[in-house]
Scaffold this motif. Structure first.
Motif, PDB file in Angstrom:
ATOM      1  N   LEU A 251       0.828  -1.201   0.000  1.00  0.00           N
ATOM      2  CA  LEU A 251       0.000   0.000   0.000  1.00  0.00           C
ATOM      3  C   LEU A 251       0.867   1.258   0.000  1.00  0.00           C
ATOM      4  O   LEU A 251       0.574   2.238  -0.702  1.00  0.00           O
ATOM      5  CB  LEU A 251      -0.928  -0.011   1.225  1.00  0.00           C
ATOM      6  CG  LEU A 251      -1.917   1.150   1.359  1.00  0.00           C
ATOM      7  CD1 LEU A 251      -2.847   1.211   0.154  1.00  0.00           C
ATOM      8  CD2 LEU A 251      -2.719   1.003   2.655  1.00  0.00           C
ATOM      9  N   TRP A 252       1.973   1.221   0.771  1.00  0.00           N
ATOM     10  CA  TRP A 252       2.887   2.369   0.810  1.00  0.00           C
ATOM     11  C   TRP A 252       3.522   2.609  -0.557  1.00  0.00           C
ATOM     12  O   TRP A 252       3.658   3.762  -0.994  1.00  0.00           O
ATOM     13  CB  TRP A 252       3.968   2.119   1.857  1.00  0.00           C
ATOM     14  CG  TRP A 252       5.014   3.194   1.897  1.00  0.00           C
ATOM     15  CD1 TRP A 252       4.919   4.440   2.461  1.00  0.00           C
ATOM     16  CD2 TRP A 252       6.329   3.122   1.333  1.00  0.00           C
ATOM     17  NE1 TRP A 252       6.078   5.145   2.278  1.00  0.00           N
ATOM     18  CE2 TRP A 252       6.969   4.365   1.588  1.00  0.00           C
ATOM     19  CE3 TRP A 252       7.034   2.130   0.639  1.00  0.00           C
ATOM     20  CZ2 TRP A 252       8.269   4.625   1.172  1.00  0.00           C
ATOM     21  CZ3 TRP A 252       8.328   2.394   0.228  1.00  0.00           C
ATOM     22  CH2 TRP A 252       8.929   3.627   0.495  1.00  0.00           C
ATOM     23  N   LEU A 253       3.897   1.549  -1.250  1.00  0.00           N
ATOM     24  CA  LEU A 253       4.497   1.685  -2.571  1.00  0.00           C
ATOM     25  C   LEU A 253       3.518   2.309  -3.574  1.00  0.00           C
ATOM     26  O   LEU A 253       3.917   3.101  -4.427  1.00  0.00           O
ATOM     27  CB  LEU A 253       4.964   0.315  -3.082  1.00  0.00           C
ATOM     28  CG  LEU A 253       6.175  -0.298  -2.365  1.00  0.00           C
ATOM     29  CD1 LEU A 253       6.384  -1.736  -2.802  1.00  0.00           C
ATOM     30  CD2 LEU A 253       7.435   0.519  -2.599  1.00  0.00           C
ATOM     31  N   VAL A 254       2.251   1.934  -3.448  1.00  0.00           N
ATOM     32  CA  VAL A 254       1.240   2.503  -4.347  1.00  0.00           C
ATOM     33  C   VAL A 254       0.999   3.971  -4.005  1.00  0.00           C
ATOM     34  O   VAL A 254       0.959   4.839  -4.889  1.00  0.00           O
ATOM     35  CB  VAL A 254      -0.078   1.708  -4.266  1.00  0.00           C
ATOM     36  CG1 VAL A 254      -1.174   2.393  -5.093  1.00  0.00           C
ATOM     37  CG2 VAL A 254       0.131   0.279  -4.760  1.00  0.00           C
ATOM     38  N   GLU A 255       0.838   4.266  -2.708  1.00  0.00           N
ATOM     39  CA  GLU A 255       0.562   5.644  -2.291  1.00  0.00           C
ATOM     40  C   GLU A 255       1.740   6.573  -2.571  1.00  0.00           C
ATOM     41  O   GLU A 255       1.553   7.728  -2.981  1.00  0.00           O
ATOM     42  CB  GLU A 255       0.240   5.677  -0.796  1.00  0.00           C
ATOM     43  CG  GLU A 255      -1.119   5.114  -0.429  1.00  0.00           C
ATOM     44  CD  GLU A 255      -1.426   5.236   1.052  1.00  0.00           C
ATOM     45  OE1 GLU A 255      -2.582   5.022   1.423  1.00  0.00           O
ATOM     46  OE2 GLU A 255      -0.498   5.550   1.830  1.00  0.00           O
ATOM     47  N   PHE A 257       4.618   5.957  -4.658  1.00  0.00           N
ATOM     48  CA  PHE A 257       5.258   5.961  -5.972  1.00  0.00           C
ATOM     49  C   PHE A 257       4.355   5.440  -7.088  1.00  0.00           C
ATOM     50  O   PHE A 257       4.834   5.225  -8.206  1.00  0.00           O
ATOM     51  CB  PHE A 257       6.549   5.122  -5.926  1.00  0.00           C
ATOM     52  CG  PHE A 257       7.449   5.463  -4.770  1.00  0.00           C
ATOM     53  CD1 PHE A 257       7.981   6.739  -4.627  1.00  0.00           C
ATOM     54  CD2 PHE A 257       7.754   4.512  -3.811  1.00  0.00           C
ATOM     55  CE1 PHE A 257       8.809   7.053  -3.561  1.00  0.00           C
ATOM     56  CE2 PHE A 257       8.583   4.808  -2.738  1.00  0.00           C
ATOM     57  CZ  PHE A 257       9.109   6.092  -2.611  1.00  0.00           C
ATOM     58  N   ASN A 258       3.075   5.198  -6.757  1.00  0.00           N
ATOM     59  CA  ASN A 258       2.120   4.705  -7.754  1.00  0.00           C
ATOM     60  C   ASN A 258       2.605   3.411  -8.413  1.00  0.00           C
ATOM     61  O   ASN A 258       2.521   3.235  -9.626  1.00  0.00           O
ATOM     62  CB  ASN A 258       1.867   5.782  -8.821  1.00  0.00           C
ATOM     63  CG  ASN A 258       0.609   5.501  -9.627  1.00  0.00           C
ATOM     64  OD1 ASN A 258      -0.331   4.892  -9.128  1.00  0.00           O
ATOM     65  ND2 ASN A 258       0.593   5.930 -10.879  1.00  0.00           N
ATOM     66  N   PHE A 259       3.115   2.499  -7.593  1.00  0.00           N
ATOM     67  CA  PHE A 259       3.597   1.213  -8.106  1.00  0.00           C
ATOM     68  C   PHE A 259       2.453   0.430  -8.740  1.00  0.00           C
ATOM     69  O   PHE A 259       1.331   0.409  -8.212  1.00  0.00           O
ATOM     70  CB  PHE A 259       4.203   0.383  -6.962  1.00  0.00           C
ATOM     71  CG  PHE A 259       5.697   0.466  -6.881  1.00  0.00           C
ATOM     72  CD1 PHE A 259       6.350   1.677  -7.010  1.00  0.00           C
ATOM     73  CD2 PHE A 259       6.461  -0.669  -6.659  1.00  0.00           C
ATOM     74  CE1 PHE A 259       7.730   1.765  -6.917  1.00  0.00           C
ATOM     75  CE2 PHE A 259       7.839  -0.599  -6.561  1.00  0.00           C
ATOM     76  CZ  PHE A 259       8.478   0.615  -6.699  1.00  0.00           C
ATOM     77  N   SER A 260       2.750  -0.241  -9.838  1.00  0.00           N
ATOM     78  CA  SER A 260       1.784  -1.126 -10.480  1.00  0.00           C
ATOM     79  C   SER A 260       1.882  -2.516  -9.859  1.00  0.00           C
ATOM     80  O   SER A 260       2.823  -2.817  -9.114  1.00  0.00           O
ATOM     81  CB  SER A 260       2.067  -1.218 -11.977  1.00  0.00           C
ATOM     82  OG  SER A 260       3.337  -1.819 -12.202  1.00  0.00           O
ATOM     83  N   GLY A 261       0.915  -3.380 -10.193  1.00  0.00           N
ATOM     84  CA  GLY A 261       0.940  -4.747  -9.681  1.00  0.00           C
ATOM     85  C   GLY A 261       2.209  -5.495 -10.033  1.00  0.00           C
ATOM     86  O   GLY A 261       2.839  -6.113  -9.160  1.00  0.00           O
ATOM     87  N   SER A 314      13.352   7.225  -1.293  1.00  0.00           N
ATOM     88  CA  SER A 314      12.921   7.546  -2.652  1.00  0.00           C
ATOM     89  C   SER A 314      12.540   6.248  -3.362  1.00  0.00           C
ATOM     90  O   SER A 314      12.778   5.145  -2.842  1.00  0.00           O
ATOM     91  CB  SER A 314      14.046   8.232  -3.420  1.00  0.00           C
ATOM     92  OG  SER A 314      15.153   7.346  -3.575  1.00  0.00           O
ATOM     93  N   GLU A 315      11.966   6.381  -4.534  1.00  0.00           N
ATOM     94  CA  GLU A 315      11.553   5.186  -5.269  1.00  0.00           C
ATOM     95  C   GLU A 315      12.746   4.297  -5.597  1.00  0.00           C
ATOM     96  O   GLU A 315      12.701   3.074  -5.397  1.00  0.00           O
ATOM     97  CB  GLU A 315      10.828   5.583  -6.551  1.00  0.00           C
ATOM     98  CG  GLU A 315      10.357   4.385  -7.372  1.00  0.00           C
ATOM     99  CD  GLU A 315       9.566   4.787  -8.597  1.00  0.00           C
ATOM    100  OE1 GLU A 315       9.253   3.889  -9.417  1.00  0.00           O
ATOM    101  OE2 GLU A 315       9.262   5.987  -8.760  1.00  0.00           O
ATOM    102  N   SER A 316      13.828   4.889  -6.085  1.00  0.00           N
ATOM    103  CA  SER A 316      15.009   4.091  -6.444  1.00  0.00           C
ATOM    104  C   SER A 316      15.670   3.490  -5.210  1.00  0.00           C
ATOM    105  O   SER A 316      16.117   2.336  -5.223  1.00  0.00           O
ATOM    106  CB  SER A 316      16.012   4.958  -7.215  1.00  0.00           C
ATOM    107  OG  SER A 316      16.401   6.092  -6.458  1.00  0.00           O
TER     108      SER A 316
END
Length: 406
Positions: A251-255, A257-261, A314-316
């Motif tokens: 959920l944190w990754l989606v919120e 960095f808008n991670f996809s499935g 950060s995302e990276s």
């Protein structure tokens, strides 16, 4: 038991753990698409919102696991590891086969019941942990447990991959494959796994009824010992912390960095693979250099620190951080049970491993509820909360002295 016999039992055990854990994880990529993308009497049972039905099914399985873990390990102390393992695998296979029937007939209540039954029977992971302990000597206990842990992670990695590949061919197919895997596991256990528990209690107490095992000899009875209660709190808070991470990092990754499935799946694979490598290669080194207690505390503190830095990742950087997190989880997840086994070597190991497994299941349910409420303010706070819980676990462990006994 000779070293050669012990090795054969260990390799057989690892195959069973791989098949069982892959079977457990195999349905997970199936359920969400089923309830979100299909409209039928199954996904709209009684006119209830599909997401609520999915949530119910996701809760039913760990509830069954919580119950099964509390007595299956203890039962194996009395009736024998091999016998109880075969029986529970039979129930797992039946559970999966009935799940196939429930899906084909679109019977939601039957499917929920089969997930509950399957959860109970798959509390047999406590038996696998107990066998790993039993095989020492002649084999090294830490090495045994690290291999069981690594195989568990490998099953959790392999299962979703297979389930995802099978999903386009029908939801029922994944459960059918899981049932076949359980049937194969039964054959392997019956013909290749020797009985590792030769204790006097097994010979003396085989007359005990299942009812007495459930009510008088389950794993929770160990909590009457003050020193075991202290260690139980360590496991409770550490597994609450671990589940805070497991359940809310997607959920944190989606919120954040808008991670996809697929991206979530890929970073999860990296996390799991790092846990496997940590269990196999780094765990023995850490134990030899730091010892069980110090090694556990340091890895737990490193895990907590990584939870706190989620505010700044950060995302990276998150990709590299999750490799490090996987390694820390692998170390304390294996070291704490080994410490418990050595600390309380006079206690039935099946019952002790059952208590540890039950604690993880209990924390899974509790954190799903508590963490969901906290996540309303942001999923990162659920993860931070996990870091705080881990610090509490470290503090409790710090005041446990190795010379304490029951």
């Amino acid at each position: 038991m000779t070293e050669q016999q012990a090795k054969r039992s260990l390799y057989t055990l690892l195959l069973i753990v791989l098949l069982s854990c892959a079977g457990i994880a195999l349905p997970y990529p199936i359920l969400a698409p089923l309830f979100l993308n299909e409209v039928n009497s199954f996904t709209n049972f009684a006119g209830i919102e599909p997401k609520l039905l999915l949530g119910f099914l996701l809760a039913v399985y760990p509830l069954g696991l919580l119950i099964g873990s509390s007595f299956i390990g203890a039962a194996s102390d009395i009736y024998g590891r091999r016998k109880v393992l075969v029986i529970t695998l039979i129930f797992s296979a039946l559970g999966y086969l009935l799940s196939v029937w429930a899906l084909l007939s679109e019977n939601f209540l039957l499917f929920a019941l089969t997930r509950f039954i399957t959860g109970i029977s798959e509390g047999n992971i406590a038996i696998a942990k107990a066998i790993a302990i039993d095989l020492s000597p002649p084999l090294d206990k830490t090495r045994n447990y690290s291999l069981v842990s690594a195989t568990t992670y490998a099953g959790w990695l392999l299962g979703p991959v297979i389930g995802g590949l099978l999903q386009p061919h029908g939801a029922h197919l994944a459960f059918l494959v899981a049932a076949v895997a359980m049937l194969f596991a039964i054959v392997v256990v019956y013909f290749y796994l020797g009985e590792s528990n030769r204790s006097k209690n097994q010979q003396k107490d085989t007359h005990l009824s299942i009812r007495r095992v459930l009510y008088q000899n389950n794993s929770f009875t160990l909590l009457k010992h003050k020193s075991i209660r202290r260690l139980f709190y360590v496991f409770l808070f550490s597994t609450l912390a671990t589940n805070a991470y497991y359940e809310f990092y997607p959920l944190w990754l989606v919120e954040s960095f808008n991670f996809s499935g697929p991206n979530i799946g890929f970073i999860t694979a990296i996390l799991t693979f790092s846990m496997i490598l940590g269990s196999v290669y780094l765990l023995p080194f850490v134990k030899s250099k730091m010892g069980l207690v110090s090694g556990s505390k340091i890895s737990m503190l490193l895990f907590a620190s990584m939870m706190f830095v989620h505010f700044y990742l950060s995302e990276s950087a998150s990709w590299f951080a999750y490799v490090f997190i996987g390694v820390t989880i692998a170390i304390y997840n294996a070291m704490l049970p080994i410490f418990a086994s050595e600390q309380f070597s006079d206690v039935s190991q099946g019952k002790l491993m059952g208590l540890i497994t039950t604690t993880f299941s209990l924390s899974n349910v509790l954190m799903a509820i508590i963490g969901s409420v906290i996540s309303l303010y942001g999923s990162v706070y659920s993860i931070i909360f996990g870091g705080l819980l881990m610090l509490i676990a470290v503090l409790i462990l710090h005041f446990i002295r190795p010379e304490q006994s029951t």
